[in-house]
Design a protein around this motif. Sequence first.
Motif, short mmCIF file in Angstrom:
data_model
loop_
_atom_site.label_atom_id
_atom_site.label_comp_id
_atom_site.label_asym_id
_atom_site.label_seq_id
_atom_site.Cartn_x
_atom_site.Cartn_y
_atom_site.Cartn_z
N TYR A 43 84.99 24.62 100.94
CA TYR A 43 85.28 23.54 101.10
C TYR A 43 87.13 24.58 102.47
O TYR A 43 88.40 23.88 101.92
N ASN A 44 86.31 23.85 103.47
CA ASN A 44 87.80 24.44 104.70
C ASN A 44 88.24 25.05 104.19
O ASN A 44 90.06 25.45 103.80
N GLU A 45 87.34 26.20 104.28
CA GLU A 45 87.60 28.08 103.98
C GLU A 45 88.62 28.00 102.77
O GLU A 45 89.59 28.97 102.43
N SER A 68 89.49 21.51 93.51
CA SER A 68 89.59 20.49 94.07
C SER A 68 88.19 19.57 93.68
O SER A 68 88.75 18.33 93.81
N GLN A 127 88.84 11.17 101.68
CA GLN A 127 89.81 12.42 102.24
C GLN A 127 89.39 13.60 101.99
O GLN A 127 89.65 15.06 102.04
N ASP A 128 87.57 13.06 101.54
CA ASP A 128 87.28 14.81 101.36
C ASP A 128 86.27 14.82 102.59
O ASP A 128 85.24 15.84 102.57
N SER A 129 86.46 14.66 103.89
CA SER A 129 86.06 14.68 105.07
C SER A 129 86.32 16.18 105.18
O SER A 129 87.75 16.57 105.37
N GLY A 130 85.55 16.95 106.24
CA GLY A 130 86.26 18.64 105.99
C GLY A 130 84.40 19.38 105.87
O GLY A 130 83.84 18.14 106.68
N SER A 131 84.88 20.77 106.45
CA SER A 131 83.72 21.49 106.51
C SER A 131 83.63 22.15 105.24
O SER A 131 84.60 22.74 104.84
N GLU A 147 79.56 19.61 108.55
CA GLU A 147 80.52 19.15 108.49
C GLU A 147 80.41 17.51 108.13
O GLU A 147 79.87 16.68 108.72
N HIS A 206 81.87 13.81 107.07
CA HIS A 206 82.47 12.90 107.44
C HIS A 206 82.30 11.45 106.43
O HIS A 206 80.96 11.11 106.57
#
Length: 329
Positions: free
Chosen positions: A57-59, A76, A98-102, A120, A122
């Motif tokens: 999650y976000n690398e 997380s 706030q879980d939006s991400g890659s 991705e 959203h």
Amino acid sequence: MNVFQESCCSILGVLLVFLLQGSCSDPDAEVVHKAVGESLELIADYPKDGLEVQWTYNENVFAEFDKYIKPVGSQSFLKRLKMNEDNISVTVEDLKRQDSGSFSMVARAGAVQHKTKIIELHVHELIRDVQIEYNVSRLQSENICTFHLRCLASGDPNPSYSWSSHQIQTQGPHLNISLRPAENATLTCTANNTYSVNYTTETVVCREKLDYSSVLSGFPLKYLLIAVGAGIVVVVIFGATLAVCCRRRSNKGQGESEAGITVYEEVNTDGPAKKRSESVANGMSIYETVNDTKLSQNLPQTLYDKINYQRHPAVSTSTSTSSPYQEVL
């Protein structure tokens, strides 16, 4: 010449920036939209022989699979992470904005590196309710009502707003319209985001006289009428209760005065005294009979008087033929 060279360099620089941005973005990334509270399932759809997978999650790695799945890293999603080894997947439950991400899945089998899958995500708030608030100002010189309307939506704090009617098509949460007396307008406000949409409709009317219910923003006329009606009902109930209490008190006083003359009132009555036997309708008792009837002085008054009535003359001491016992007998 120098100007031409400078312009060519600037154009090449802009093109280089766009090329770098295009190379940084992954065209194979899958864009997913979710609502707050929903879940995201990440399935490692690879051949199972010797498979090793890392979920990031976000690398940042948050779970991995090597014969079994286990959470790792910063944890997380520790309390919201569900793991399923049957299909080699992890599910992030109860999503938050706030879980939006890659999210990505990096997999390999021995020396074979599988293609990385990127998602991705959203996360959006659902638009749950839409309301229209408004107030009105009146321009007396031109006899025009100006309505100032505002659209409000709950849920997503930053939705997109649009207004529509027969003659209006506009964007934004605010709207101002002007109407002449007896004119009206039905307006629809729509709030939407990428994941949800909701709307509401309101009709505004320009009246001959200023409608104070419209001035009170967020306080429609129906609520004012309800409040007035409730006040009238309370006043009527209070008045009826007071009248009933006064009537009962009046009836009670009248009943006491008509109950008849008491023994004390009979004694104090002006005029010639009456016998108790004459004043009592139900007749006299034995005691009243004795009090009301004066017996003759010649008749016995008591039991003892009756026994001794017509007594013989006192017995003389000189008389030997009479005795007190003979008198009684």
